[in-house]
Scaffold this active site. Structure first.
Site, PDB file in Angstrom:
ATOM      1  N   TYR A   1      62.864   8.696 -76.401  1.00  0.00           N
ATOM      2  CA  TYR A   1      63.043  10.146 -76.301  1.00  0.00           C
ATOM      3  C   TYR A   1      62.133  10.860 -77.295  1.00  0.00           C
ATOM      4  O   TYR A   1      61.477  11.851 -76.948  1.00  0.00           O
ATOM      5  CB  TYR A   1      64.504  10.499 -76.566  1.00  0.00           C
ATOM      6  CG  TYR A   1      64.831  11.961 -76.403  1.00  0.00           C
ATOM      7  CD1 TYR A   1      64.637  12.622 -75.186  1.00  0.00           C
ATOM      8  CD2 TYR A   1      65.358  12.693 -77.464  1.00  0.00           C
ATOM      9  CE1 TYR A   1      64.944  13.971 -75.047  1.00  0.00           C
ATOM     10  CE2 TYR A   1      65.680  14.035 -77.330  1.00  0.00           C
ATOM     11  CZ  TYR A   1      65.469  14.668 -76.115  1.00  0.00           C
ATOM     12  OH  TYR A   1      65.783  16.005 -75.978  1.00  0.00           O
TER      13      TYR A   1
ATOM     14  N   SER B   1      62.357  19.573 -78.526  1.00  0.00           N
ATOM     15  CA  SER B   1      63.501  19.129 -79.317  1.00  0.00           C
ATOM     16  C   SER B   1      63.031  18.889 -80.738  1.00  0.00           C
ATOM     17  O   SER B   1      61.836  18.654 -80.977  1.00  0.00           O
ATOM     18  CB  SER B   1      64.067  17.824 -78.736  1.00  0.00           C
ATOM     19  OG  SER B   1      64.990  17.220 -79.624  1.00  0.00           O
TER      20      SER B   1
END
Length: 246
Positions: free
Chosen positions: A144, A131
């Site tokens: 995250y 990501s």
């Protein structure tokens, strides 16, 4: 003989789209995830897709999948996800642990289990779905971002360690993707809050957009390695800069 691709987290979202796209490219695809009923439906739709129950947090489950394969030419480490948007000060330890266990250790288990088959194939491709959160941190994304930074670091290390081996190591780092379940899971089932994340954003990325990028990288000639592909919607210039139409 057809090449075999293994896609984790294939029961929905980017994983499902990737399984479908690689099947369309002619791969025999092992679609692996926990939700077997969804995988069975996917396999019924696509003759080149085989459903396989998998929990990447279980070594026994990973080993069973690896033992069932005659070959593996492509591994897409897609299983992962985000939980919560609390600050680091208020972050839930269990959430951080779960994100690390699935995103990082799950990818590690799968890589260790299937790397010998990737090497044996003579032209293996290992895809790590990370990501932009693995490159740039943002408020509320501590857990995250930490997990995705770890995945990015693992990918870079693998490329160094495997130099000279017949394996390409590819990192796909998407930005804002409106994929099934991701935001809802992050907001603990609050669909209204999940919808607000994309509110006013013209055309966020879709799962098919990311699957298209993965397929392109995987199908390059054997001597071409796409080290990292960052893919964002046009409306997102950076993590903190998103155009919204009011």
């Amino acid at each position: 003989m057809r090449k075999t691709a293994v896609v984790t987290g294939a029961s929905s979202g980017i994983g499902e789209a990737t399984a479908r796209r690689l099947a369309a490219e002619g791969y025999e695809v092992v679609a692996a995830a926990r939700r077997r009923e969804r995988l069975d439906k996917l396999a019924a739709d696509e003759p080149l897709i085989r459903a396989m129950t998998l929990d990447v947090t279980s070594q026994e489950s990973v080993d069973a999948l690896a033992a069932s394969l005659e070959r593996c030419d492509v591994l897409v480490n897609n299983a992962g996800g985000a939980l919560g948007l609390e600050t680091v000060a208020d972050g839930r330890l269990a959430d951080w642990q779960q994100m690390y266990t699935v995103n990082v250790l799950g990818s590690l288990r799968m890589t260790q289990a299937l790397l010998p088959k990737l090497v044996e194939s003579g032209d293996g491709v290992l895809v790590m779905l990370t990501s932009t959160a693995g490159l740039v941190s943002y408020e509320g994304g501590g857990g995250y971002c930490a997990a995705k930074h770890a995945q990015t670091s693992m990918t870079e290390t693998l490329r160094l360690e495997l130099v000279g081996q017949p394996v390409r190591v590819v990192e796909i780092a998407p930005g804002m993707v409106k994929s099934e379940g991701f935001a809802v899971n992050r907001f603990r089932g609050d669909e209204a809050a999940a919808a607000r994340l994309y509110e006013g954003v013209p055309d966020p990325l879709t799962s098919d957009d990311v699957a298209d990028a993965i397929a392109w990288c995987v199908t390059r000639p054997a001597h071409v390695n796409v080290d990292r592909m960052i893919i964002r919607p046009r409306a997102q210039a950076a993590q903190h800069k998103v155009h919204r139409v009011t």
